[in-house]
Design a protein around this motif. Structure first.
Motif, PDB file in Angstrom:
ATOM      1  N   TYR A 221       0.849  -1.188   0.135  1.00  0.00           N
ATOM      2  CA  TYR A 221      -0.055   0.062   0.066  1.00  0.00           C
ATOM      3  C   TYR A 221       0.740   1.268   0.075  1.00  0.00           C
ATOM      4  CZ  TYR A 221      -3.207   3.925   1.514  1.00  0.00           C
ATOM      5  OH  TYR A 221      -3.959   4.645   1.529  1.00  0.00           O
ATOM      6  N   ALA A 222       1.998   1.140   0.727  1.00  0.00           N
ATOM      7  CA  ALA A 222       3.009   2.387   0.762  1.00  0.00           C
ATOM      8  C   ALA A 222       3.404   2.670  -0.657  1.00  0.00           C
ATOM      9  CB  ALA A 222       4.057   2.203   1.811  1.00  0.00           C
ATOM     10  N   HIS A 223       3.472   1.811  -1.595  1.00  0.00           N
ATOM     11  CA  HIS A 223       3.852   2.139  -2.812  1.00  0.00           C
ATOM     12  C   HIS A 223       2.933   2.508  -3.884  1.00  0.00           C
ATOM     13  CE1 HIS A 223       7.792   0.397  -1.940  1.00  0.00           C
ATOM     14  NE2 HIS A 223       7.102  -0.557  -1.028  1.00  0.00           N
ATOM     15  N   LEU A 224       1.802   2.415  -3.345  1.00  0.00           N
ATOM     16  CA  LEU A 224       0.820   2.647  -4.528  1.00  0.00           C
ATOM     17  C   LEU A 224       0.324   4.201  -4.831  1.00  0.00           C
ATOM     18  CD1 LEU A 224      -2.345   0.034  -3.095  1.00  0.00           C
ATOM     19  CD2 LEU A 224      -0.346  -0.344  -4.953  1.00  0.00           C
ATOM     20  N   ILE A 232       3.042  -0.476 -12.877  1.00  0.00           N
ATOM     21  CA  ILE A 232       2.579  -1.621 -12.171  1.00  0.00           C
ATOM     22  C   ILE A 232       3.446  -1.826 -10.892  1.00  0.00           C
ATOM     23  CG2 ILE A 232       2.405  -4.147 -12.332  1.00  0.00           C
ATOM     24  CD1 ILE A 232       1.715  -3.778 -15.377  1.00  0.00           C
ATOM     25  N   TYR A 233       2.803  -2.250 -10.109  1.00  0.00           N
ATOM     26  CA  TYR A 233       3.754  -2.413  -8.675  1.00  0.00           C
ATOM     27  C   TYR A 233       3.930  -4.167  -8.566  1.00  0.00           C
ATOM     28  CZ  TYR A 233       4.901  -3.816  -3.995  1.00  0.00           C
ATOM     29  OH  TYR A 233       5.410  -4.359  -2.782  1.00  0.00           O
ATOM     30  N   TRP A 278       0.738  -8.323  -7.464  1.00  0.00           N
ATOM     31  CA  TRP A 278       0.715  -7.225  -8.667  1.00  0.00           C
ATOM     32  C   TRP A 278      -0.260  -6.198  -8.225  1.00  0.00           C
ATOM     33  CZ3 TRP A 278       2.706 -11.823  -9.918  1.00  0.00           C
ATOM     34  CH2 TRP A 278       3.809 -11.772 -11.081  1.00  0.00           C
ATOM     35  N   ALA A 279      -0.152  -4.904  -8.645  1.00  0.00           N
ATOM     36  CA  ALA A 279      -0.946  -3.714  -8.303  1.00  0.00           C
ATOM     37  C   ALA A 279      -0.902  -2.652  -9.362  1.00  0.00           C
ATOM     38  CB  ALA A 279      -0.767  -3.245  -6.656  1.00  0.00           C
ATOM     39  N   MET A 280      -2.081  -2.105  -9.428  1.00  0.00           N
ATOM     40  CA  MET A 280      -2.217  -1.130 -10.637  1.00  0.00           C
ATOM     41  C   MET A 280      -3.193  -0.130 -10.267  1.00  0.00           C
ATOM     42  SD  MET A 280      -2.180  -1.686 -14.900  1.00  0.00           S
ATOM     43  CE  MET A 280      -1.793  -0.331 -15.853  1.00  0.00           C
ATOM     44  N   PRO A 281      -3.108   1.026 -10.691  1.00  0.00           N
ATOM     45  CA  PRO A 281      -4.131   2.327 -10.278  1.00  0.00           C
ATOM     46  C   PRO A 281      -5.292   2.000 -11.259  1.00  0.00           C
ATOM     47  CG  PRO A 281      -2.066   3.254 -10.527  1.00  0.00           C
ATOM     48  CD  PRO A 281      -1.821   2.043 -10.966  1.00  0.00           C
ATOM     49  N   VAL A 282      -6.446   1.996 -10.786  1.00  0.00           N
ATOM     50  CA  VAL A 282      -7.736   2.128 -11.795  1.00  0.00           C
ATOM     51  C   VAL A 282      -8.205   3.631 -11.586  1.00  0.00           C
ATOM     52  CG1 VAL A 282      -9.972   1.039 -11.796  1.00  0.00           C
ATOM     53  CG2 VAL A 282      -8.056  -0.377 -11.004  1.00  0.00           C
TER      54      VAL A 282
END
Length: 835
Positions: A221-224, A232-233, A278-282
């Motif tokens: 979360y700290a990187h989002l 992409i994280y 994996w995480a990415m903004p929407v």
């Protein structure tokens, strides 16, 4: 050394000495002559054989040199071919892993393009499946690929040459979800949608709090917030560390059953479970509304390496780390993230979410102990790849704790770690050979070219793949060539040696004939000498042997000896003298026994009269006496009683020695013997405050003995234990059946008997402690008489001091083992030896 040799010669018999002398004089000249003759003949034969053998050896050495060169060239060619093949396979495996990871980027972009909706996420979750090999045997037998296998035969004969065919690998598989979870998180870190275990979960958490993340270890979360649109994280591998214990057995390193999964070494252990997130903004209408995340099941990454084999087998359902032939995977920080032994995979403590430090050397661990830091703090400040060497030994304390995950940066017992790190520094690949655990190991490496998220900052990308193999496995074809060449050389050598052997055999036959002739002459001479020496020596040694046997019998008490004399030489004169001496000694012994018996008998009457007179005076029959007179008379009475005992003992001993004692044997109860003896000594025991315990089994059989004599023995032993020990002592009387013998024991916790006196105490008039014997009135004959009585019953008697281990523990004083035990051993069916 000289004195010892002289002593050994002196101990030899006359017959042996005569034979040695005669053989030495007769045979040495003959042996010397034969030795030099044979030596000259052997030298001539040896030179002839050496000439033939040298010619053959030169031919073999030439053939051997040619064969060695051929084998060397073959090994080099195979090494180069195998090295190139495994390097290519390593690079391809790394590329496949990278492709798989890039596919996950595509899944994430697809989800980020969707309007967040639980049902849509659930359909995507359900559609993302991938087969994994499950633990179990291969359904079809794995073939031996070192030879041509005709599972499918050729149709066209022109394809026949070196035809090879492999059946498909038929491993047991199952479809498994790619992702452990798919989530949508709002900008504040609150989960809005969560798909877990194939369903929409209502367990929505605040992931801005690390405690609510997987294994309490995720900080994604700290990187989002820092992600730009389309970025992409990707996280590192996160999973709970599993414990594992190694030990060294006769066959090498072994894995304890309590450890985590370790392939064939421990297939029932717990498997490592982890994720890569994996995480990415929407965005919606240009506004960031949250983040979509996917937690990849790390099992799908391990599948790429867990079944790879660098041998002809190629793939295996279950890896075998013990074989040294397997693949494994490291992350961009050189930490193990896939290994056949799951407890080697780096993980976190699920209770704290903190990384579990990797295994290190004993030397480095001692530095940590002295640092005062926590293990995590100590590892963080360590310089990476410092002083790496196989001479370092792994930390025993970490092994005992089961904390042996592999972090290449601090695994200073494995120099290959430094090689992998160096080789993949710029994203490269390659291989090298290292001597590891006594074997030459080939190891290849290749960076995983995946550069999404934080991995774009590392030239080695996601990490790197390594494959290990035993070098010896590369050389199978070369070894076959080597065996062929060695076989040919062996055949040629055998032919050469056969020729040499024929020459040697011819010479040996001549030597054997000469040696046999000499041996026959020597044997005939030796037999003649032996016969002469036997005849001479027997005429001397037989009379001496009879004299020796007679003297030995006399020393054992049988004085009636007479040596038969058949000659008139010096030996006969010696035998006559011996007979005269034996008669004189026997006569003297009879006179002594008769004197002792007569004197003892005659002394009993006056001693008895004196004892009656003293008793009468002390009883007041002669009027009143003063206290001083009474005290003197009591001393006289005591000494007369002692003299009476001495006379009785002398009389008993004289009767026993002269075999004039009569044994009145009958079937007698052991309980009755012991009880009678205890009643006799009860007053004496009470006077000295002694306690006596008995341990007599009720089922002991009766014994055929002279009851009064055996009671006499037991009274004597009990009296000694009472009189020769301190007051308030403890005495034990035990009896048991051992085979066909009755064993009765009397033990006490008194002063004990010195080891030097334990055999002498049965000698006449022997007293180990003369002062104590005078105080208690001992004569030194009691134990002698006891032993003679027991021997007349066919039994034995012995003494042990201090008390033996594991017996009579109740007699110990302050834990100290003193005292003594006398054992009487009587056969149940003794022959009557009385006279």
């Amino acid at each position: 050394m000289k004195d010892s040799s002289v002593t050994r010669i002196a101990k030899l018999g006359i017959l042996t000495k005569l034979m040695i002398s005669f053989l030495t004089i007769a045979c040495i000249p003959l042996l010397v002559l034969g030795y030099f003759g044979l030596k000259n003949q052997q030298e001539t034969g040896r030179r002839a054989v050496e000439a033939v053998a040298e010619m053959g050896e030169q031919d073999i050495r030439s053939a051997q040199a040619i064969g060695d060169r051929a084998i060397e060239d073959s090994v080099l060619a195979l090494d180069e071919k195998s090295t190139e093949a495994i390097e290519v396979r390593t690079v391809e495996l790394a590329a496949r892993i990278a492709d798989f990871l890039y596919e996950r980027d595509g899944d994430l972009r697809m989800l980020a393009a969707m309007v967040p909706d639980p049902q849509r996420y659930l359909r995507v979750y359900g559609s993302k499946l991938r087969d994994v090999i499950v633990q179990g045997p291969v359904l079809a037998p794995e073939p031996d690929w070192t030879v041509t296998q005709a599972f499918v035969l050729w149709e066209n004969p022109e394809n026949r040459l070196s035809w090879r065919n492999r059946p498909p690998y038929d491993f047991q598989t199952e479809s498994r979800q790619l992702y452990k979870e798919i989530t949508f998180v709002n900008p504040e870190g609150r989960e809005i949608i969560k798909i877990v275990d194939g369903r929409i979960s209502e367990d929505l958490r605040d992931v801005s709090n690390r405690e609510n993340t997987y294994c309490k270890a995720e900080d994604y979360y700290a990187h989002l917030a820092g992600l730009r649109r389309g970025q992409i994280y990707v996280s590192r591998v996160v999973g709970a560390h599993l414990k594992g214990w190694l030990y060294k057995g006769p066959e090498g390193i072994k894995v304890n059953p309590e450890s985590a999964y370790a392939g064939l070494e421990n297939p029932s252990g717990k498997r490592f479970e982890g994720i890569v997130r994996w995480a990415m903004p929407v965005y919606n209408e240009g506004e960031r509304i949250g983040y979509v995340t996917m937690a990849l099941d790390h099992t799908h990454i391990m599948e790429f390496t867990d079944h790879v084999m660098p041998t002809d087998q190629r793939f295996s359902a279950i890896s075998d780390a013990g074989s040294g032939n397997y693949a494994f995977l490291w992350d961009y920080r050189d930490r193990s993230i896939s290994h056949p032994r799951d407890f080697f995979i780096c993980g976190v403590d699920p209770e704290t979410g903190r990384d579990v430090p990797g295994w290190m050397s004993e030397k480095r661990y001692k530095e940590f102990k002295a640092s005062g830091l926590s293990l995590e703090e100590f590892v963080e400040q360590l310089p990476p790849f410092a002083e790496f060497s196989q001479r370092n030994k792994g930390s025993k304390e970490q092994i005992e704790a089961g904390r042996v995950s592999l972090d290449c940066r601090i695994l200073d017992t494995a120099p290959q770690c430094q090689g992998w790190h160096r080789g993949t520094k710029n994203g490269g690949s390659g291989s090298f050979v290292i001597l590891w655990s006594g074997l030459w190991k080939f190891t290849s490496y290749a960076a995983v070219p995946y550069y999404t998220g934080m991995y774009r900052n590392s030239k080695r990308g996601f990490g790197y793949v390594t494959i290990g193999a035993n070098v010896e496995d590369f050389h199978k074809a070369a070894n076959a060539t080597k065996q062929y060449i060695e076989s040919a050389i062996k055949e040629k050598g055998a032919a050469m040696r056969a020729t040499t052997e024929q020459t040697r055999a011819s010479i040996r036959n001549t030597e054997i004939k000469s040696r046999n002739l000499l041996s026959v002459v020597a044997l005939v001479s030796a037999l003649a000498v032996v016969g002469a020496s036997v005849l001479v020596s027997l005429s001397i040694t037989r009379p001496i042997k009879r004299l020796t046997d007679g003297a030995l019998a006399m020393s054992q008490g049988d004085l009636e000896q007479h040596i038969e004399v058949k000659s008139r030489d010096e030996i006969a004169q010696l035998a006559d003298s011996f007979n005269a001496m034996a008669s004189a000694v026997a006569q003297l012994d009879r006179m002594k026994s008769e004197f002792v018996a007569t004197a003892s008998h005659e002394l009993r009457t006056p001693i008895h009269s004196m004892l009656l007179a003293i008793s009468g005076i002390l009883g007041g029959y002669s009027g009143n006496i003063t206290d001083e007179v009474r005290e003197d008379l009591e001393i006289v009475e005591k000494e007369i009683a002692r003299l009476t005992r001495l006379v009785n003992d002398l009389l008993d001993l004289a009767r026993i020695e002269s075999r004039k004692i009569e044994m009145k044997k009958s079937e007698t109860s052991v309980h009755e013997i012991v009880q009678t003896a205890l009643e006799e000594v009860s007053g004496l025991a009470a006077a000295h405050s002694h306690s006596i315990r008995t341990s007599i089994p009720q089922d002991l059989p009766n014994v055929n003995v002279d009851k009064d004599r055996i009671v006499q023995v037991m009274i004597n032993l009990l009296s000694n234990s009472i009189k020769y020990g301190p007051d308030q002592g403890r005495i034990a009387v035990e009896a048991e059946l051992v085979g066909n013998d009755l064993v009765m024991a009397v033990a006490d916790n008194g002063y004990g008997i010195p080891s030097w006196a334990q055999q002498k105490i049965f000698d006449k008039f022997f007293q180990a402690d003369s002062i104590m014997s005078q105080r208690v009135g001992g004569s030194g004959l009691g134990l002698t008489i006891c032993r003679e009585i027991i021997q007349l019953h066919g039994g034995t008697m012995n003494c042990v001091s201090p008390l033996p281990q594991n017996r009579f523990s109740d007699l110990l004083t302050a834990g100290e083992r003193k005292g003594a035990v006398f054992e009487v051993i009587l056969p149940l069916n003794a022959n009557d030896e009385s006279v």
